[in-house]
Design an enzyme around this catalytic site. Structure first.
Site, mmCIF file in Angstrom:
data_model
loop_
_atom_site.group_PDB
_atom_site.id
_atom_site.type_symbol
_atom_site.label_atom_id
_atom_site.label_comp_id
_atom_site.label_asym_id
_atom_site.label_seq_id
_atom_site.Cartn_x
_atom_site.Cartn_y
_atom_site.Cartn_z
ATOM 1 N N SER A 159 21.096 -16.339 3.816
ATOM 2 C CA SER A 159 21.379 -16.476 2.392
ATOM 3 C C SER A 159 22.871 -16.726 2.186
ATOM 4 O O SER A 159 23.687 -16.432 3.061
ATOM 5 C CB SER A 159 20.989 -15.178 1.680
ATOM 6 O OG SER A 159 21.441 -15.189 0.350
ATOM 7 N N GLY B 288 23.254 -21.370 -4.639
ATOM 8 C CA GLY B 288 23.140 -21.847 -3.260
ATOM 9 C C GLY B 288 24.455 -21.615 -2.528
ATOM 10 O O GLY B 288 25.100 -20.580 -2.669
ATOM 11 N N THR C 294 19.332 -18.635 -8.702
ATOM 12 C CA THR C 294 19.368 -17.260 -8.256
ATOM 13 C C THR C 294 19.966 -16.556 -9.459
ATOM 14 O O THR C 294 20.335 -17.211 -10.420
ATOM 15 C CB THR C 294 20.276 -17.190 -6.988
ATOM 16 O OG1 THR C 294 19.620 -17.875 -5.934
ATOM 17 C CG2 THR C 294 20.625 -15.805 -6.546
HETATM 18 N N1 GLY Z 1 18.246 -18.868 -2.020
HETATM 19 C C1 GLY Z 1 19.635 -18.895 -2.170
HETATM 20 C C2 GLY Z 1 20.358 -17.989 -1.239
HETATM 21 O O1 GLY Z 1 19.772 -16.999 -0.797
HETATM 22 O O2 GLY Z 1 21.503 -18.231 -0.917
#
Ligand code: GLY
Length: 598
Positions: free
Chosen positions: A479, A501, A408
Protein backbone atom coordinates in the site's frame (compact mmCIF):
# COMPACT_ATOMS: atom_id res chain seq x y z
CA UNK A 1 22.57 7.48 -10.88
CA UNK A 2 21.01 4.57 -12.69
CA UNK A 3 17.33 4.93 -12.06
CA UNK A 4 15.06 2.27 -13.52
CA UNK A 5 11.81 2.92 -15.25
CA UNK A 6 8.20 2.69 -13.99
CA UNK A 7 5.36 3.19 -16.42
CA UNK A 8 1.77 3.53 -15.36
CA UNK A 9 -1.00 1.62 -17.00
CA UNK A 10 -2.98 3.74 -19.42
CA UNK A 11 -6.01 1.46 -19.07
CA UNK A 12 -9.15 3.53 -19.67
CA UNK A 13 -10.87 4.42 -16.44
CA UNK A 14 -7.72 3.90 -14.39
CA UNK A 15 -6.11 7.21 -15.20
CA UNK A 16 -4.18 9.10 -12.54
CA UNK A 17 -5.55 12.49 -11.54
CA UNK A 18 -3.14 14.34 -13.76
CA UNK A 19 -4.46 12.74 -16.94
CA UNK A 20 -7.71 14.66 -16.90
CA UNK A 21 -9.50 16.35 -19.77
CA UNK A 22 -8.62 20.00 -20.24
CA UNK A 23 -12.14 20.92 -19.09
CA UNK A 24 -11.81 18.97 -15.87
CA UNK A 25 -8.36 20.39 -15.41
CA UNK A 26 -9.60 23.93 -15.80
CA UNK A 27 -12.29 23.34 -13.17
CA UNK A 28 -9.80 21.73 -10.81
CA UNK A 29 -7.34 24.55 -11.35
CA UNK A 30 -9.82 27.15 -10.19
CA UNK A 31 -10.67 24.97 -7.23
CA UNK A 32 -7.04 24.67 -6.22
CA UNK A 33 -6.49 28.42 -6.69
CA UNK A 34 -9.45 29.10 -4.43
CA UNK A 35 -8.18 26.60 -1.89
CA UNK A 36 -4.80 28.28 -1.76
CA UNK A 37 -6.19 31.78 -1.40
CA UNK A 38 -9.15 31.31 0.90
CA UNK A 39 -8.02 29.29 3.93
CA UNK A 40 -6.67 32.04 6.14
CA UNK A 41 -10.09 33.66 6.06
CA UNK A 42 -11.67 30.66 7.74
CA UNK A 43 -9.85 31.51 10.93
CA UNK A 44 -11.68 34.79 11.21
CA UNK A 45 -14.81 32.88 12.26
CA UNK A 46 -14.85 33.35 16.01
CA UNK A 47 -17.45 31.40 17.89
CA UNK A 48 -16.48 29.97 21.26
CA UNK A 49 -14.23 30.36 24.27
CA UNK A 50 -11.75 27.66 25.19
CA UNK A 51 -12.67 25.68 28.28
CA UNK A 52 -9.11 24.57 29.09
CA UNK A 53 -7.17 26.51 31.68
CA UNK A 54 -3.86 26.35 29.75
CA UNK A 55 -5.33 28.65 27.11
CA UNK A 56 -5.61 32.32 28.09
CA UNK A 57 -9.21 33.42 28.62
CA UNK A 58 -8.98 36.12 25.96
CA UNK A 59 -8.17 33.61 23.19
CA UNK A 60 -11.13 33.22 20.88
CA UNK A 61 -11.45 29.90 19.12
CA UNK A 62 -12.84 29.48 15.60
CA UNK A 63 -15.39 26.91 14.49
CA UNK A 64 -12.57 24.52 13.66
CA UNK A 65 -10.65 24.99 16.91
CA UNK A 66 -11.01 23.30 20.27
CA UNK A 67 -9.05 22.66 23.41
CA UNK A 68 -10.77 19.31 23.75
CA UNK A 69 -11.51 16.75 21.04
CA UNK A 70 -11.48 17.13 17.26
CA UNK A 71 -12.47 14.84 14.39
CA UNK A 72 -11.81 15.67 10.72
CA UNK A 73 -13.00 13.43 7.89
CA UNK A 74 -14.32 13.38 4.33
CA UNK A 75 -17.90 13.43 5.65
CA UNK A 76 -19.11 16.06 8.09
CA UNK A 77 -21.84 13.63 9.20
CA UNK A 78 -19.23 11.00 10.09
CA UNK A 79 -17.04 13.58 11.86
CA UNK A 80 -20.07 14.47 13.99
CA UNK A 81 -20.56 10.79 14.89
CA UNK A 82 -16.95 10.64 16.15
CA UNK A 83 -17.29 13.94 17.99
CA UNK A 84 -20.43 12.67 19.79
CA UNK A 85 -18.46 9.67 21.04
CA UNK A 86 -15.76 12.02 22.39
CA UNK A 87 -18.42 14.16 24.03
CA UNK A 88 -19.84 11.03 25.70
CA UNK A 89 -16.43 10.34 27.28
CA UNK A 90 -14.88 8.15 24.60
CA UNK A 91 -11.20 8.38 23.74
CA UNK A 92 -9.68 8.99 20.29
CA UNK A 93 -9.69 5.28 19.42
CA UNK A 94 -13.39 5.02 20.30
CA UNK A 95 -14.09 8.07 18.14
CA UNK A 96 -11.98 6.71 15.27
CA UNK A 97 -13.99 3.48 15.28
CA UNK A 98 -17.32 5.35 15.30
CA UNK A 99 -16.14 7.71 12.57
CA UNK A 100 -14.84 4.87 10.40
CA UNK A 101 -18.09 2.91 10.67
CA UNK A 102 -20.15 6.05 9.99
CA UNK A 103 -18.03 6.75 6.89
CA UNK A 104 -18.94 3.25 5.68
CA UNK A 105 -22.51 4.59 5.47
CA UNK A 106 -22.10 8.23 4.45
CA UNK A 107 -18.95 8.06 2.28
CA UNK A 108 -19.32 4.88 0.20
CA UNK A 109 -16.57 6.02 -2.20
CA UNK A 110 -13.98 4.79 0.27
CA UNK A 111 -15.51 4.55 3.75
CA UNK A 112 -16.00 0.85 4.29
CA UNK A 113 -16.48 -2.37 6.15
CA UNK A 114 -15.63 -4.33 2.99
CA UNK A 115 -12.07 -3.01 2.61
CA UNK A 116 -9.07 -2.46 4.81
CA UNK A 117 -6.51 0.03 6.05
CA UNK A 118 -4.19 1.22 8.76
CA UNK A 119 -4.44 3.02 12.11
CA UNK A 120 -1.56 4.90 13.75
CA UNK A 121 -2.01 5.77 17.43
CA UNK A 122 -0.01 8.15 19.63
CA UNK A 123 -0.87 7.98 23.31
CA UNK A 124 -0.80 11.07 25.54
CA UNK A 125 2.48 9.83 27.12
CA UNK A 126 4.18 9.70 23.71
CA UNK A 127 4.07 5.93 23.16
CA UNK A 128 2.97 4.87 19.69
CA UNK A 129 1.60 1.81 17.92
CA UNK A 130 -0.07 0.88 14.64
CA UNK A 131 -2.79 -1.51 13.59
CA UNK A 132 -2.60 -3.23 10.22
CA UNK A 133 -6.01 -4.25 8.89
CA UNK A 134 -4.98 -4.43 5.25
CA UNK A 135 -6.92 -7.00 3.23
CA UNK A 136 -5.36 -10.48 2.89
CA UNK A 137 -5.22 -12.67 -0.20
CA UNK A 138 -7.62 -15.65 -0.02
CA UNK A 139 -6.09 -19.13 0.34
CA UNK A 140 -6.80 -19.90 -3.33
CA UNK A 141 -4.58 -16.99 -4.47
CA UNK A 142 -1.42 -17.57 -6.46
CA UNK A 143 1.21 -15.45 -8.19
CA UNK A 144 -0.36 -16.18 -11.59
CA UNK A 145 -3.98 -15.59 -10.61
CA UNK A 146 -4.30 -12.52 -12.84
CA UNK A 147 -3.38 -14.28 -16.09
CA UNK A 148 -6.06 -15.55 -18.48
CA UNK A 149 -6.41 -18.97 -20.12
CA UNK A 150 -3.80 -18.02 -22.74
CA UNK A 151 -1.28 -17.13 -20.03
CA UNK A 152 -1.53 -13.39 -20.73
CA UNK A 153 -1.83 -10.83 -17.93
CA UNK A 154 -5.44 -9.65 -17.62
CA UNK A 155 -6.02 -6.16 -16.19
CA UNK A 156 -9.69 -7.02 -15.94
CA UNK A 157 -9.04 -10.05 -13.68
CA UNK A 158 -6.61 -7.94 -11.67
CA UNK A 159 -8.98 -5.05 -11.02
CA UNK A 160 -12.56 -5.65 -12.18
CA UNK A 161 -13.68 -9.13 -11.17
CA UNK A 162 -14.57 -10.87 -7.93
CA UNK A 163 -11.07 -12.40 -7.79
CA UNK A 164 -9.81 -8.84 -7.23
CA UNK A 165 -11.50 -8.89 -3.80
CA UNK A 166 -9.20 -9.34 -0.81
CA UNK A 167 -10.46 -10.66 2.54
CA UNK A 168 -11.74 -7.47 4.20
CA UNK A 169 -9.92 -6.22 7.28
CA UNK A 170 -11.74 -3.14 8.54
CA UNK A 171 -14.09 -4.77 11.06
CA UNK A 172 -11.29 -6.93 12.51
CA UNK A 173 -9.04 -3.85 12.70
CA UNK A 174 -11.63 -1.80 14.55
CA UNK A 175 -12.43 -4.73 16.87
CA UNK A 176 -8.72 -5.13 17.68
CA UNK A 177 -8.34 -1.38 18.25
CA UNK A 178 -11.33 -1.47 20.58
CA UNK A 179 -10.23 -4.51 22.57
CA UNK A 180 -6.73 -3.09 23.14
CA UNK A 181 -7.25 0.64 23.37
CA UNK A 182 -10.95 1.53 23.38
CA UNK A 183 -12.73 2.74 26.50
CA UNK A 184 -16.44 2.74 25.63
CA UNK A 185 -18.78 -0.16 25.06
CA UNK A 186 -18.38 -1.55 21.49
CA UNK A 187 -22.13 -1.32 20.88
CA UNK A 188 -22.14 2.40 21.52
CA UNK A 189 -19.48 2.88 18.83
CA UNK A 190 -21.35 0.93 16.15
CA UNK A 191 -24.80 2.30 16.97
CA UNK A 192 -24.32 5.71 15.28
CA UNK A 193 -23.55 3.95 11.97
CA UNK A 194 -26.54 1.64 12.46
CA UNK A 195 -28.80 4.67 12.93
CA UNK A 196 -27.40 6.43 9.85
CA UNK A 197 -28.02 3.33 7.71
CA UNK A 198 -31.42 2.35 9.12
CA UNK A 199 -32.93 5.82 9.60
CA UNK A 200 -31.11 7.27 6.60
CA UNK A 201 -29.23 10.51 6.17
CA UNK A 202 -29.58 13.55 3.96
CA UNK A 203 -27.42 13.14 0.86
CA UNK A 204 -24.89 15.99 0.65
CA UNK A 205 -23.82 17.63 -2.63
CA UNK A 206 -20.54 15.78 -2.99
CA UNK A 207 -22.07 12.32 -2.53
CA UNK A 208 -24.95 13.11 -4.92
CA UNK A 209 -22.46 14.14 -7.62
CA UNK A 210 -20.24 11.15 -6.94
CA UNK A 211 -23.12 8.65 -7.21
CA UNK A 212 -24.31 10.34 -10.43
CA UNK A 213 -20.84 9.96 -11.90
CA UNK A 214 -20.39 6.34 -10.87
CA UNK A 215 -23.77 4.93 -11.96
CA UNK A 216 -22.41 2.94 -14.91
CA UNK A 217 -19.91 1.16 -12.69
CA UNK A 218 -22.39 0.29 -9.92
CA UNK A 219 -25.17 -0.64 -12.37
CA UNK A 220 -23.21 -3.77 -13.33
CA UNK A 221 -24.38 -5.24 -10.01
CA UNK A 222 -28.15 -5.37 -9.23
CA UNK A 223 -27.56 -5.13 -5.46
CA UNK A 224 -25.46 -1.96 -5.96
CA UNK A 225 -28.08 -0.36 -8.19
CA UNK A 226 -30.79 -1.20 -5.66
CA UNK A 227 -28.81 0.17 -2.72
CA UNK A 228 -27.55 3.45 -4.15
CA UNK A 229 -30.16 4.51 -6.76
CA UNK A 230 -33.85 5.37 -6.66
CA UNK A 231 -35.59 3.07 -9.17
CA UNK A 232 -32.28 3.00 -11.03
CA UNK A 233 -31.92 6.79 -11.16
CA UNK A 234 -29.48 8.95 -9.13
CA UNK A 235 -30.67 10.58 -5.94
CA UNK A 236 -30.51 14.36 -5.69
CA UNK A 237 -28.66 16.23 -2.96
CA UNK A 238 -31.14 16.69 -0.11
CA UNK A 239 -32.83 13.30 -0.66
CA UNK A 240 -32.69 10.82 2.22
CA UNK A 241 -30.65 7.65 1.64
CA UNK A 242 -31.67 4.59 3.67
CA UNK A 243 -29.39 1.54 3.47
CA UNK A 244 -31.44 -1.24 5.12
CA UNK A 245 -29.25 -4.25 4.27
CA UNK A 246 -26.14 -2.39 5.42
CA UNK A 247 -28.03 -1.43 8.59
CA UNK A 248 -28.74 -5.12 9.34
CA UNK A 249 -25.06 -6.03 8.77
CA UNK A 250 -23.99 -3.22 11.09
CA UNK A 251 -26.49 -4.49 13.68
CA UNK A 252 -24.84 -7.93 13.53
CA UNK A 253 -21.44 -6.25 13.98
CA UNK A 254 -22.84 -4.18 16.85
CA UNK A 255 -24.26 -7.25 18.59
CA UNK A 256 -21.50 -9.81 17.86
CA UNK A 257 -18.32 -7.80 17.29
CA UNK A 258 -15.97 -9.18 14.63
CA UNK A 259 -17.98 -12.43 14.54
CA UNK A 260 -20.88 -10.38 13.22
CA UNK A 261 -18.87 -9.94 10.03
CA UNK A 262 -16.48 -12.89 9.72
CA UNK A 263 -18.88 -15.68 10.73
CA UNK A 264 -22.63 -16.31 10.68
CA UNK A 265 -25.06 -14.53 8.37
CA UNK A 266 -22.68 -11.87 7.01
CA UNK A 267 -20.01 -14.46 6.18
CA UNK A 268 -22.67 -16.64 4.53
CA UNK A 269 -23.77 -13.71 2.35
CA UNK A 270 -20.15 -12.89 1.38
CA UNK A 271 -19.46 -16.50 0.40
CA UNK A 272 -22.71 -16.62 -1.63
CA UNK A 273 -21.62 -13.40 -3.38
CA UNK A 274 -18.25 -14.99 -4.17
CA UNK A 275 -19.90 -18.09 -5.60
CA UNK A 276 -22.23 -15.96 -7.73
CA UNK A 277 -19.42 -13.72 -9.00
CA UNK A 278 -16.60 -16.28 -9.35
CA UNK A 279 -14.59 -14.91 -6.40
CA UNK A 280 -12.17 -16.84 -4.19
CA UNK A 281 -13.05 -15.91 -0.61
CA UNK A 282 -14.28 -18.86 1.50
CA UNK A 283 -15.81 -19.10 4.96
CA UNK A 284 -12.39 -20.31 6.18
CA UNK A 285 -10.65 -17.24 4.71
CA UNK A 286 -13.10 -14.99 6.54
CA UNK A 287 -12.86 -16.80 9.87
CA UNK A 288 -9.04 -16.79 9.59
CA UNK A 289 -8.58 -13.06 8.89
CA UNK A 290 -6.20 -11.44 11.40
CA UNK A 291 -5.59 -7.75 12.01
CA UNK A 292 -2.07 -7.16 13.36
CA UNK A 293 -0.44 -4.71 15.71
CA UNK A 294 2.96 -3.53 14.43
CA UNK A 295 5.48 -1.03 15.81
CA UNK A 296 5.27 2.34 14.08
CA UNK A 297 8.00 3.36 11.66
CA UNK A 298 9.74 6.43 13.08
CA UNK A 299 12.02 9.18 11.91
CA UNK A 300 12.95 12.76 12.73
CA UNK A 301 12.96 15.99 10.76
CA UNK A 302 14.66 19.06 12.24
CA UNK A 303 13.72 17.98 15.75
CA UNK A 304 10.18 16.89 14.86
CA UNK A 305 9.32 13.23 15.47
CA UNK A 306 7.66 11.53 12.50
CA UNK A 307 5.46 8.52 13.27
CA UNK A 308 3.81 6.50 10.51
CA UNK A 309 2.80 3.11 9.11
CA UNK A 310 5.42 0.41 8.45
CA UNK A 311 5.14 -2.25 5.68
CA UNK A 312 2.94 -3.59 4.19
CA UNK A 313 2.49 0.12 3.62
CA UNK A 314 5.30 1.77 1.73
CA UNK A 315 4.14 5.20 2.89
CA UNK A 316 5.90 5.73 6.21
CA UNK A 317 9.26 4.39 5.00
CA UNK A 318 9.23 6.47 1.80
CA UNK A 319 8.14 9.66 3.60
CA UNK A 320 10.88 9.34 6.24
CA UNK A 321 13.44 8.58 3.53
CA UNK A 322 12.44 11.78 1.67
CA UNK A 323 12.49 13.89 4.84
CA UNK A 324 15.99 12.56 5.67
CA UNK A 325 17.25 13.58 2.23
CA UNK A 326 15.60 17.02 2.45
CA UNK A 327 16.98 17.73 5.92
CA UNK A 328 20.34 18.35 4.27
CA UNK A 329 19.12 21.41 2.36
CA UNK A 330 18.05 24.90 3.41
CA UNK A 331 14.50 24.67 2.09
CA UNK A 332 13.28 27.74 3.95
CA UNK A 333 15.70 29.98 2.10
CA UNK A 334 14.75 28.32 -1.17
CA UNK A 335 11.11 29.27 -0.50
CA UNK A 336 7.92 27.20 -0.60
CA UNK A 337 7.15 25.88 -4.11
CA UNK A 338 10.09 27.81 -5.57
CA UNK A 339 11.96 26.16 -8.49
CA UNK A 340 14.83 25.10 -6.18
CA UNK A 341 12.43 23.71 -3.55
CA UNK A 342 10.39 21.77 -6.10
CA UNK A 343 13.56 20.44 -7.73
CA UNK A 344 14.99 19.13 -4.44
CA UNK A 345 11.69 17.65 -3.29
CA UNK A 346 11.24 16.00 -6.70
CA UNK A 347 14.70 14.44 -6.59
CA UNK A 348 14.02 13.04 -3.11
CA UNK A 349 10.71 11.60 -4.39
CA UNK A 350 12.45 10.04 -7.40
CA UNK A 351 14.87 8.17 -5.14
CA UNK A 352 12.37 7.07 -2.49
CA UNK A 353 9.95 5.73 -5.11
CA UNK A 354 12.71 3.75 -6.80
CA UNK A 355 13.49 2.05 -3.47
CA UNK A 356 9.80 1.53 -2.78
CA UNK A 357 9.37 -0.38 -6.05
CA UNK A 358 12.47 -2.43 -5.34
CA UNK A 359 11.96 -3.42 -1.73
CA UNK A 360 8.54 -3.05 -0.13
CA UNK A 361 6.25 -6.04 0.42
CA UNK A 362 4.28 -7.73 3.21
CA UNK A 363 6.77 -8.13 6.11
CA UNK A 364 5.18 -11.48 6.96
CA UNK A 365 6.52 -12.75 3.60
CA UNK A 366 9.55 -10.60 2.69
CA UNK A 367 11.97 -8.51 4.73
CA UNK A 368 12.04 -4.90 3.49
CA UNK A 369 15.27 -3.17 4.69
CA UNK A 370 13.34 -0.58 6.72
CA UNK A 371 16.24 0.37 9.02
CA UNK A 372 18.54 1.12 6.11
CA UNK A 373 15.92 2.97 4.04
CA UNK A 374 14.97 5.21 6.95
CA UNK A 375 18.54 5.89 8.16
CA UNK A 376 20.22 9.30 8.01
CA UNK A 377 23.38 7.62 6.65
CA UNK A 378 21.54 6.25 3.61
CA UNK A 379 19.98 9.67 3.00
CA UNK A 380 23.45 11.20 3.01
CA UNK A 381 24.52 8.71 0.33
CA UNK A 382 21.44 9.50 -1.76
CA UNK A 383 21.96 13.26 -1.38
CA UNK A 384 25.38 12.88 -3.02
CA UNK A 385 23.63 11.61 -6.16
CA UNK A 386 21.50 14.76 -6.46
CA UNK A 387 22.65 17.56 -8.76
CA UNK A 388 21.20 20.73 -7.20
CA UNK A 389 20.78 22.34 -10.62
CA UNK A 390 19.85 19.46 -12.88
CA UNK A 391 17.12 16.80 -12.92
CA UNK A 392 18.29 13.17 -12.72
CA UNK A 393 16.96 10.75 -15.29
CA UNK A 394 14.81 7.79 -14.23
CA UNK A 395 15.82 4.82 -16.36
CA UNK A 396 13.79 1.72 -17.17
CA UNK A 397 15.09 -1.65 -16.05
CA UNK A 398 13.10 -4.63 -14.88
CA UNK A 399 11.23 -2.52 -12.32
CA UNK A 400 7.97 -0.93 -13.28
CA UNK A 401 5.15 0.18 -11.00
CA UNK A 402 1.58 -0.86 -11.59
CA UNK A 403 -1.76 0.76 -11.07
CA UNK A 404 -2.95 2.02 -7.72
CA UNK A 405 -6.21 3.76 -7.18
CA UNK A 406 -6.70 7.34 -6.11
CA UNK A 407 -9.76 6.45 -4.05
CA UNK A 408 -9.10 5.92 -0.41
CA UNK A 409 -9.96 8.13 2.55
CA UNK A 410 -8.16 9.51 5.54
CA UNK A 411 -9.43 10.88 8.86
CA UNK A 412 -7.77 12.32 11.94
CA UNK A 413 -8.86 12.30 15.59
CA UNK A 414 -7.48 13.95 18.72
CA UNK A 415 -9.19 13.64 22.09
CA UNK A 416 -9.23 15.94 25.10
CA UNK A 417 -6.32 14.07 26.70
CA UNK A 418 -4.10 14.35 23.64
CA UNK A 419 -4.50 10.79 22.34
CA UNK A 420 -4.17 10.99 18.56
CA UNK A 421 -5.43 8.53 15.94
CA UNK A 422 -4.62 8.70 12.24
CA UNK A 423 -6.61 6.34 10.02
CA UNK A 424 -6.37 5.77 6.28
CA UNK A 425 -8.58 3.01 4.85
CA UNK A 426 -9.80 2.06 1.44
CA UNK A 427 -11.80 -0.06 -0.96
CA UNK A 428 -8.95 0.51 -3.50
CA UNK A 429 -10.90 2.01 -6.46
CA UNK A 430 -13.74 4.46 -5.84
CA UNK A 431 -16.63 2.25 -4.57
CA UNK A 432 -14.13 -0.66 -4.73
CA UNK A 433 -15.18 -3.35 -7.19
CA UNK A 434 -18.56 -1.61 -7.41
CA UNK A 435 -20.31 -4.74 -6.12
CA UNK A 436 -22.54 -4.58 -3.07
CA UNK A 437 -22.80 -7.97 -1.32
CA UNK A 438 -26.40 -8.95 -2.02
CA UNK A 439 -28.36 -9.03 1.21
CA UNK A 440 -25.49 -7.58 3.26
CA UNK A 441 -25.53 -4.10 1.73
CA UNK A 442 -21.82 -3.22 1.75
CA UNK A 443 -19.36 -2.63 -1.08
CA UNK A 444 -16.51 -5.05 -1.77
CA UNK A 445 -12.94 -3.90 -2.26
CA UNK A 446 -10.81 -4.67 -5.34
CA UNK A 447 -7.58 -4.44 -3.34
CA UNK A 448 -5.95 -7.50 -4.96
CA UNK A 449 -5.15 -5.01 -7.74
CA UNK A 450 -2.39 -3.67 -5.48
CA UNK A 451 -0.48 -6.95 -5.91
CA UNK A 452 1.83 -7.21 -8.91
CA UNK A 453 0.09 -8.46 -12.06
CA UNK A 454 2.30 -11.35 -13.13
CA UNK A 455 5.66 -12.60 -11.83
CA UNK A 456 8.51 -11.47 -14.04
CA UNK A 457 6.26 -9.37 -16.26
CA UNK A 458 7.55 -5.87 -16.75
CA UNK A 459 6.04 -4.22 -19.75
CA UNK A 460 5.05 -0.95 -21.31
CA UNK A 461 1.58 -1.02 -19.72
CA UNK A 462 3.20 -0.43 -16.35
CA UNK A 463 3.40 -3.75 -14.54
CA UNK A 464 6.01 -4.82 -11.97
CA UNK A 465 7.17 -8.39 -11.85
CA UNK A 466 9.25 -8.31 -8.65
CA UNK A 467 8.80 -11.06 -6.08
CA UNK A 468 8.23 -8.78 -3.07
CA UNK A 469 4.64 -8.05 -4.02
CA UNK A 470 3.23 -11.02 -5.94
CA UNK A 471 0.01 -12.56 -4.61
CA UNK A 472 0.29 -15.52 -2.26
CA UNK A 473 -2.24 -17.11 0.12
CA UNK A 474 -2.65 -14.95 3.21
CA UNK A 475 -0.36 -12.19 1.96
CA UNK A 476 -1.15 -8.45 2.21
CA UNK A 477 -0.66 -6.29 -0.88
CA UNK A 478 1.69 -3.29 -0.78
CA UNK A 479 0.00 0.00 0.00
CA UNK A 480 0.94 3.66 -0.27
CA UNK A 481 -1.31 4.73 2.59
CA UNK A 482 0.58 7.03 4.96
CA UNK A 483 -1.39 7.79 8.11
CA UNK A 484 1.04 9.98 10.03
CA UNK A 485 1.54 11.79 13.32
CA UNK A 486 4.13 14.51 14.04
CA UNK A 487 5.28 15.46 17.54
CA UNK A 488 7.91 17.78 18.97
CA UNK A 489 9.49 17.88 22.42
CA UNK A 490 7.10 15.14 23.49
CA UNK A 491 4.02 17.07 22.38
CA UNK A 492 1.58 16.25 19.63
CA UNK A 493 1.78 18.64 16.64
CA UNK A 494 0.01 17.20 13.57
CA UNK A 495 -2.25 14.28 12.65
CA UNK A 496 -2.52 13.81 8.89
CA UNK A 497 -2.82 11.42 5.93
CA UNK A 498 -4.47 11.31 2.51
CA UNK A 499 -5.95 9.18 -0.26
CA UNK A 500 -4.43 9.20 -3.75
CA UNK A 501 -2.61 5.95 -4.66
CA UNK A 502 1.11 6.63 -4.90
CA UNK A 503 0.47 10.39 -4.62
CA UNK A 504 -0.53 9.74 -0.99
CA UNK A 505 3.07 9.58 0.18
CA UNK A 506 3.96 12.87 -1.51
CA UNK A 507 0.81 14.62 -0.31
CA UNK A 508 1.54 13.69 3.30
CA UNK A 509 5.21 14.66 2.89
CA UNK A 510 4.18 18.13 1.76
CA UNK A 511 1.61 18.67 4.52
CA UNK A 512 4.34 17.74 7.01
CA UNK A 513 6.89 20.05 5.32
CA UNK A 514 4.37 22.90 5.11
CA UNK A 515 3.89 22.78 8.88
CA UNK A 516 7.38 21.85 10.10
CA UNK A 517 9.55 23.72 7.60
CA UNK A 518 7.35 26.66 6.67
CA UNK A 519 5.23 27.07 9.80
CA UNK A 520 1.97 27.27 7.85
CA UNK A 521 -1.34 27.11 9.72
CA UNK A 522 -2.98 23.75 9.06
CA UNK A 523 -5.63 25.04 6.64
CA UNK A 524 -2.96 26.63 4.43
CA UNK A 525 -0.71 23.58 4.79
CA UNK A 526 -3.56 21.39 3.56
CA UNK A 527 -4.76 23.75 0.83
CA UNK A 528 -1.38 24.60 -0.74
CA UNK A 529 -0.77 23.24 -4.25
CA UNK A 530 1.07 19.89 -4.22
CA UNK A 531 3.61 18.27 -6.46
CA UNK A 532 4.16 14.62 -7.34
CA UNK A 533 6.96 12.56 -8.82
CA UNK A 534 7.07 8.78 -8.51
CA UNK A 535 10.37 7.92 -10.20
CA UNK A 536 8.64 6.67 -13.31
CA UNK A 537 6.99 7.88 -15.40
CA UNK A 538 9.73 10.50 -15.21
CA UNK A 539 7.31 13.36 -14.88
CA UNK A 540 6.81 16.13 -12.33
CA UNK A 541 3.11 16.89 -11.78
CA UNK A 542 2.05 20.17 -10.17
CA UNK A 543 -1.47 20.45 -8.87
CA UNK A 544 -3.91 22.87 -10.47
CA UNK A 545 -2.11 26.01 -11.57
CA UNK A 546 -0.37 26.18 -8.23
CA UNK A 547 2.89 27.80 -9.38
CA UNK A 548 3.60 30.66 -11.80
CA UNK A 549 4.71 30.04 -15.38
CA UNK A 550 8.20 31.31 -14.51
CA UNK A 551 8.61 28.45 -11.99
CA UNK A 552 7.58 25.91 -14.61
CA UNK A 553 10.08 27.40 -17.08
CA UNK A 554 12.86 27.27 -14.47
CA UNK A 555 12.07 23.61 -13.72
CA UNK A 556 11.98 22.73 -17.40
CA UNK A 557 15.34 24.44 -17.86
CA UNK A 558 16.71 22.09 -15.16
CA UNK A 559 15.54 19.13 -17.23
CA UNK A 560 12.19 18.32 -15.59
CA UNK A 561 9.18 17.29 -17.64
CA UNK A 562 6.38 19.25 -15.96
CA UNK A 563 2.67 18.57 -16.13
CA UNK A 564 0.23 21.03 -14.56
CA UNK A 565 -3.35 20.32 -13.53
CA UNK A 566 -5.65 17.95 -11.66
CA UNK A 567 -5.88 17.69 -7.92
CA UNK A 568 -3.87 15.60 -5.53
CA UNK A 569 -5.23 13.97 -2.40
CA UNK A 570 -7.48 15.14 0.41
CA UNK A 571 -5.52 15.44 3.64
CA UNK A 572 -8.01 15.82 6.49
CA UNK A 573 -5.66 16.92 9.26
CA UNK A 574 -5.45 18.32 12.79
CA UNK A 575 -2.81 20.67 14.20
CA UNK A 576 -2.17 21.07 17.92
CA UNK A 577 -0.34 24.21 19.03
CA UNK A 578 1.94 24.61 22.05
CA UNK A 579 -1.02 25.73 24.20
CA UNK A 580 -2.97 22.60 23.28
CA UNK A 581 -5.41 24.26 20.88
CA UNK A 582 -6.51 21.72 18.26
CA UNK A 583 -7.24 23.17 14.83
CA UNK A 584 -9.13 21.02 12.36
CA UNK A 585 -7.95 21.21 8.76
CA UNK A 586 -10.63 19.60 6.59
CA UNK A 587 -9.36 19.45 3.01
CA UNK A 588 -11.86 21.35 0.88
CA UNK A 589 -10.95 19.25 -2.13
CA UNK A 590 -13.56 16.86 -0.61
CA UNK A 591 -16.87 18.71 -0.90
CA UNK A 592 -18.60 17.01 2.02
CA UNK A 593 -15.62 17.17 4.40
CA UNK A 594 -16.01 18.57 7.89
CA UNK A 595 -14.25 19.17 11.18
CA UNK A 596 -16.29 18.44 14.31
CA UNK A 597 -15.06 19.89 17.59
CA UNK A 598 -15.91 18.68 21.04
N1 GLY B 1 -5.21 1.13 -2.57
C1 GLY B 1 -4.37 2.23 -2.37
C2 GLY B 1 -3.26 1.98 -1.42
O1 GLY B 1 -3.39 1.10 -0.56
O2 GLY B 1 -2.23 2.61 -1.50
Amino acid sequence: MNLSRIRRSSTAGLLPPFLLTSQTRARSSSLVRALVLVPALAFGVACSRPPASSVPANVVLSETQSTRGMVVSASAIASNAGRDVLAAGGNAVDAAIATGLALAVTYPTAGNIGGGGFMVIRFPDGRTTTLDFREMAPAASSPNMFVDSTGAYSASRHHNTHIAVGVPGTVAGFALAHSKYGSREWKSLVEPAVRLAVDGFVIPEGLAGSLRGTRNKLARYPASLAAYYKNGEPYAAGDRLILSDLGRTLERIRDNGRDGFYTGETARLIVAEMERGGGLITAKDLAGYQAKERPAVRGTYRGFEIISMPPPSSGGVAMIQMLNILEGYDLKSAGHNSPRYIHLVTESMRRAFRDRAQHIGDPDFVKPPVDKLTSKAYATELRKTIDENRASVSRATELVADYESDETTHYSVVDANGMAVSVTYTLEAGYGLGAVVAGAGFLLNNEMGDFNGKPGLTDSTGLIGTAANVARPGKRMVSSMTPAIVAKDGKLVVVTGSPGGRTIINTVLQVVLNVTEFGMPIDSAVAAARIHHQWLPDRLSIEGDGVPASTVSALEAMGHTVRMGGRQGTAHSIHVDSRGVRTGGPDKRDRDAGAAKQ
